[in-house]
Motif scaffolding. Sequence first.
Motif, PDB file in Angstrom:
ATOM      1  N   MET A  66       0.830  -1.201   0.000  1.00 39.34           N
ATOM      2  CA  MET A  66       0.000   0.000   0.000  1.00 39.34           C
ATOM      3  C   MET A  66       0.868   1.256   0.000  1.00 39.34           C
ATOM      4  SD  MET A  66      -2.647   1.132   3.001  1.00 39.34           S
ATOM      5  CE  MET A  66      -1.396   1.613   4.169  1.00 39.34           C
ATOM      6  N   MET A  67       1.895   1.271   0.856  1.00 38.99           N
ATOM      7  CA  MET A  67       2.727   2.465   0.949  1.00 38.99           C
ATOM      8  C   MET A  67       3.609   2.644  -0.291  1.00 38.99           C
ATOM      9  SD  MET A  67       1.503   3.836   3.370  1.00 38.99           S
ATOM     10  CE  MET A  67       2.443   5.331   3.132  1.00 38.99           C
ATOM     11  N   ALA A  68       3.955   1.525  -0.959  1.00 40.75           N
ATOM     12  CA  ALA A  68       4.758   1.639  -2.170  1.00 40.75           C
ATOM     13  C   ALA A  68       4.023   2.488  -3.200  1.00 40.75           C
ATOM     14  CB  ALA A  68       5.056   0.252  -2.738  1.00 40.75           C
ATOM     15  N   ILE A  69       2.702   2.267  -3.300  1.00 38.49           N
ATOM     16  CA  ILE A  69       1.912   3.047  -4.254  1.00 38.49           C
ATOM     17  C   ILE A  69       1.658   4.448  -3.717  1.00 38.49           C
ATOM     18  CG2 ILE A  69      -0.326   3.181  -5.406  1.00 38.49           C
ATOM     19  CD1 ILE A  69      -0.287   0.074  -5.312  1.00 38.49           C
ATOM     20  N   ASN A  70       1.279   4.533  -2.432  1.00 33.65           N
ATOM     21  CA  ASN A  70       0.953   5.845  -1.869  1.00 33.65           C
ATOM     22  C   ASN A  70       2.152   6.786  -1.871  1.00 33.65           C
ATOM     23  OD1 ASN A  70      -1.504   4.790  -1.507  1.00 33.65           O
ATOM     24  ND2 ASN A  70      -1.530   4.887   0.719  1.00 33.65           N
ATOM     25  N   ALA A  71       3.357   6.237  -1.698  1.00 30.98           N
ATOM     26  CA  ALA A  71       4.548   7.086  -1.717  1.00 30.98           C
ATOM     27  C   ALA A  71       4.683   7.744  -3.082  1.00 30.98           C
ATOM     28  CB  ALA A  71       5.796   6.258  -1.394  1.00 30.98           C
ATOM     29  N   TRP A  72       4.419   6.970  -4.145  1.00 29.90           N
ATOM     30  CA  TRP A  72       4.513   7.557  -5.493  1.00 29.90           C
ATOM     31  C   TRP A  72       3.451   8.647  -5.670  1.00 29.90           C
ATOM     32  CZ3 TRP A  72       8.167   6.913  -9.253  1.00 29.90           C
ATOM     33  CH2 TRP A  72       7.899   7.572 -10.458  1.00 29.90           C
ATOM     34  N   VAL A  73       2.234   8.379  -5.161  1.00 27.73           N
ATOM     35  CA  VAL A  73       1.174   9.382  -5.260  1.00 27.73           C
ATOM     36  C   VAL A  73       1.585  10.653  -4.514  1.00 27.73           C
ATOM     37  CG1 VAL A  73      -1.212   9.913  -4.688  1.00 27.73           C
ATOM     38  CG2 VAL A  73      -0.618   7.649  -5.541  1.00 27.73           C
ATOM     39  N   MET A  74       2.176  10.459  -3.331  1.00 27.75           N
ATOM     40  CA  MET A  74       2.627  11.625  -2.563  1.00 27.75           C
ATOM     41  C   MET A  74       3.698  12.394  -3.337  1.00 27.75           C
ATOM     42  SD  MET A  74       5.481  12.085  -0.107  1.00 27.75           S
ATOM     43  CE  MET A  74       6.016  13.764  -0.084  1.00 27.75           C
ATOM     44  N   PRO A 124      13.313   7.200  -1.882  1.00 27.06           N
ATOM     45  CA  PRO A 124      13.968   5.993  -1.371  1.00 27.06           C
ATOM     46  C   PRO A 124      13.085   5.206  -0.400  1.00 27.06           C
ATOM     47  CG  PRO A 124      15.424   7.877  -1.209  1.00 27.06           C
ATOM     48  CD  PRO A 124      14.068   8.406  -1.530  1.00 27.06           C
ATOM     49  N   VAL A 125      12.224   5.921   0.339  1.00 28.51           N
ATOM     50  CA  VAL A 125      11.301   5.223   1.237  1.00 28.51           C
ATOM     51  C   VAL A 125      10.327   4.384   0.424  1.00 28.51           C
ATOM     52  CG1 VAL A 125       9.655   5.493   3.114  1.00 28.51           C
ATOM     53  CG2 VAL A 125      11.519   7.137   2.863  1.00 28.51           C
ATOM     54  N   GLY A 126       9.792   5.007  -0.638  1.00 32.61           N
ATOM     55  CA  GLY A 126       8.879   4.276  -1.505  1.00 32.61           C
ATOM     56  C   GLY A 126       9.560   3.080  -2.155  1.00 32.61           C
ATOM     57  N   LEU A 127      10.815   3.291  -2.563  1.00 29.48           N
ATOM     58  CA  LEU A 127      11.576   2.193  -3.168  1.00 29.48           C
ATOM     59  C   LEU A 127      11.719   1.040  -2.184  1.00 29.48           C
ATOM     60  CD1 LEU A 127      13.492   1.438  -5.666  1.00 29.48           C
ATOM     61  CD2 LEU A 127      15.332   2.143  -4.161  1.00 29.48           C
ATOM     62  N   THR A 128      12.039   1.375  -0.938  1.00 25.07           N
ATOM     63  CA  THR A 128      12.207   0.334   0.081  1.00 25.07           C
ATOM     64  C   THR A 128      10.902  -0.410   0.314  1.00 25.07           C
ATOM     65  OG1 THR A 128      13.784   1.840   1.096  1.00 25.07           O
ATOM     66  CG2 THR A 128      13.106  -0.080   2.384  1.00 25.07           C
ATOM     67  N   MET A 129       9.799   0.341   0.361  1.00 24.19           N
ATOM     68  CA  MET A 129       8.489  -0.299   0.538  1.00 24.19           C
ATOM     69  C   MET A 129       8.215  -1.266  -0.613  1.00 24.19           C
ATOM     70  SD  MET A 129       7.091   0.723   3.314  1.00 24.19           S
ATOM     71  CE  MET A 129       7.225   2.000   4.551  1.00 24.19           C
ATOM     72  N   THR A 130       8.559  -0.839  -1.831  1.00 23.40           N
ATOM     73  CA  THR A 130       8.343  -1.706  -2.990  1.00 23.40           C
ATOM     74  C   THR A 130       9.160  -2.987  -2.851  1.00 23.40           C
ATOM     75  OG1 THR A 130       8.197   0.336  -4.257  1.00 23.40           O
ATOM     76  CG2 THR A 130       8.245  -1.699  -5.496  1.00 23.40           C
ATOM     77  N   VAL A 131      10.409  -2.841  -2.408  1.00 19.47           N
ATOM     78  CA  VAL A 131      11.264  -4.021  -2.244  1.00 19.47           C
ATOM     79  C   VAL A 131      10.681  -4.939  -1.163  1.00 19.47           C
ATOM     80  CG1 VAL A 131      13.529  -4.802  -1.505  1.00 19.47           C
ATOM     81  CG2 VAL A 131      13.330  -2.861  -3.047  1.00 19.47           C
ATOM     82  N   ILE A 132      10.214  -4.346  -0.059  1.00 20.53           N
ATOM     83  CA  ILE A 132       9.622  -5.170   1.018  1.00 20.53           C
ATOM     84  C   ILE A 132       8.413  -5.924   0.480  1.00 20.53           C
ATOM     85  CG2 ILE A 132       8.407  -5.091   3.231  1.00 20.53           C
ATOM     86  CD1 ILE A 132      10.122  -2.708   3.994  1.00 20.53           C
ATOM     87  N   ALA A 133       7.570  -5.211  -0.280  1.00 18.00           N
ATOM     88  CA  ALA A 133       6.375  -5.866  -0.828  1.00 18.00           C
ATOM     89  C   ALA A 133       6.771  -7.015  -1.756  1.00 18.00           C
ATOM     90  CB  ALA A 133       5.517  -4.849  -1.572  1.00 18.00           C
ATOM     91  N   LEU A 134       7.780  -6.785  -2.587  1.00 18.41           N
ATOM     92  CA  LEU A 134       8.201  -7.826  -3.535  1.00 18.41           C
ATOM     93  C   LEU A 134       8.812  -9.019  -2.802  1.00 18.41           C
ATOM     94  CD1 LEU A 134       9.759  -5.694  -6.427  1.00 18.41           C
ATOM     95  CD2 LEU A 134       7.815  -7.247  -6.608  1.00 18.41           C
TER      96      LEU A 134
END
Lengths: 204, 242, 218
Positions: free
Chosen positions: B63-71, B96-106
């Motif tokens: 969720m945060m991976a997407i929301n970070a990009w929206v932000m 970088p926070v969004g990137l990390t969230m994406t990596v965690i999700a993956l």
Amino acid sequence: MDLTVQDLACARGGLPVLEGVGFTLHPGRALMLRGPNGIGKTTLLRTLAGLQPALSGTISAPPEAMAYAAHADGLKATLSVEENLRFWARIFGQTGIGQALDEFNLADLAHRPAQNLSAGQKRRLGLARLLVTGRPIWVLDEPTVSLDAASVALFGQAVARHLRAGGAALIATHIHLGFEAAELDLTPFRARPRAMDRFDEAFA
Amino acid sequence: MSLWEYANPKKFMQTSQAVLPAIWGLTALSMVVGLVWGFFLTPEAENFGSTVKIIYLHVPAAMMAINAWVMMLVASLIWLVRRHHVSALAARAAAPVGLTMTVIALVTGAIWGEPMWGTYWAWDPRLTSFLILFLFYLGYIALWEAIENPDAAADLTSVLCIVGSVFALLSRYAVNFWNQGLHQGATLSMDKQENIANVFWFPLLVCMGAFILLFVALVLERTRTEIRARRIKALIARERMA
Amino acid sequence: MIALLIRDLALAIRAGGGFGLGLAFFLIVVVLVPFGVGPESAILSRIAPGILWVGALLACLLSLDRIFALDFEDGSLDLLATAPIPLEGVVAMKAAAHWVTTGLPLTLAAPGLGLLLSLDPAAYGWLVLSLALGTPALSMIGTFGAALTVGLKRGGLLLSLLVLPLYVPTLIFGAEAVVRGAAGQANATPLLMLAGITLATLALLPFAAAAAIRINLR
């Protein structure tokens, strides 16, 4: 057209380099910009040509009145002299290039590729480009770089001819070009170190 | 008082300094409550076994991976329209926070996928979309790093963020068209919460709240660092000119 | 603006490398694939549409960093930015010149390379059609990426990183149109999407790219 600049401030890389610059340039006159390296001559000329926004101040003439030339001439090595010139004439909505070729003594070289020209010949071609823009105010940045004395003289005559025809020229150079011109030393206009932007006040 | 006043670096530094300890405290509290509740105090799901518990990391991170990009998109628009430096720096800080969230999700998805589907990776639309999102983050961060003039970097990354958002949405649709996948639907969105039993749902809500708080805290912290870095740059430049 | 297109095409023809290099790269990619996956024509036939599309995409990528870099170095870009034609038009013409020198030859050469990969006979028409519809978008998106990175040292690698994710939808719809067409399935949706992407990028990206160039020149 008069070019009047008032209280102009401009920045390089986000930092102010010049402030409070003001001068007037009348048709038929030339103004030489002087000042040590890094003072901001190039920045000032690019601002006048409309390539970057001014921080503050006014410029009376629009960028459309100015023909800008840096030491790169915008020539394509594989195109001939005539093709190079004709291209820029068409971009600037002009038709004839014959006069420009004649005035700068390039008619004999018209079909030679630009890569086979000497430095002086290239510079003359670059100046001929200014003529086909049809614009009154020439804004020239270090135009005599890499030119020998003879070529500098030729260049000086070309600018003088433009001035006699009612044009104006703003030139950043250290060399005397052989015609009467006012000088403007940019040193007093160096931007004073002060609060650069609003990041200083973050800790005030 | 207008919301825009917080875009003033000074106001931003003062306010963020005042609220950050509270945000960090709430983050820690909700994270501990959510994860302990989710990991140890929920029953094992019938057809998932204990592996289902990775959901408490996987879903909030996705969720945060997407929301970070929206932000970042919103912050970029604010920068382009109103030229607030803090907004541009917040977008930079969030990447970088969004990137990390994406990596965690993956990664959590891969760990979960192995027992569930028998494979760590499948070219499922959702997984693929997140991989593409990962590439978008990489490009965005690389562009920030490559350009020296900070204002030009802010402008160009903002343009990239806007264009990238459109293409990211388009990719999502294209990938869906390309391969209908294994991944269960959005069982966890608000309007579909009947799909998941309340006993799992409540701790998940707490975890999602915790991740939002964590994101806010990290972005605020990083934005403060960016502002300090800009201040140092300004001071060095002034030194050189004097 | 037509003058700019004509000049860029003349430069591409005279300097060499413009037409030839992209095509040669495309050929090499297609030749290398069977060495990697084996010579069975059943396998090759199955992956041919994808390989041809990915190859065309990579060949397109190869020449992107030249779109503005040469004009930036010799000062032409400064002069074009101060010229009376709008910078958006300059960008559109640059993309058009890039397409004529890479996208168009790739589209025309693709059937020949399809032979090497045992492409399904039913797929040839769809391959040419999808490449013709999709490669203008590749050129336009690439021009936008080149505008973002103009003036950067070592911008080439960054350019690839920025542009490749943007190529995803075009690649998916392009390859899918060929695969479905060859299998006799309805492929109007991917073809329409492909055309839509091309039209939308041609309409909107010149503005984004021109904005990026103005920022980079300042």
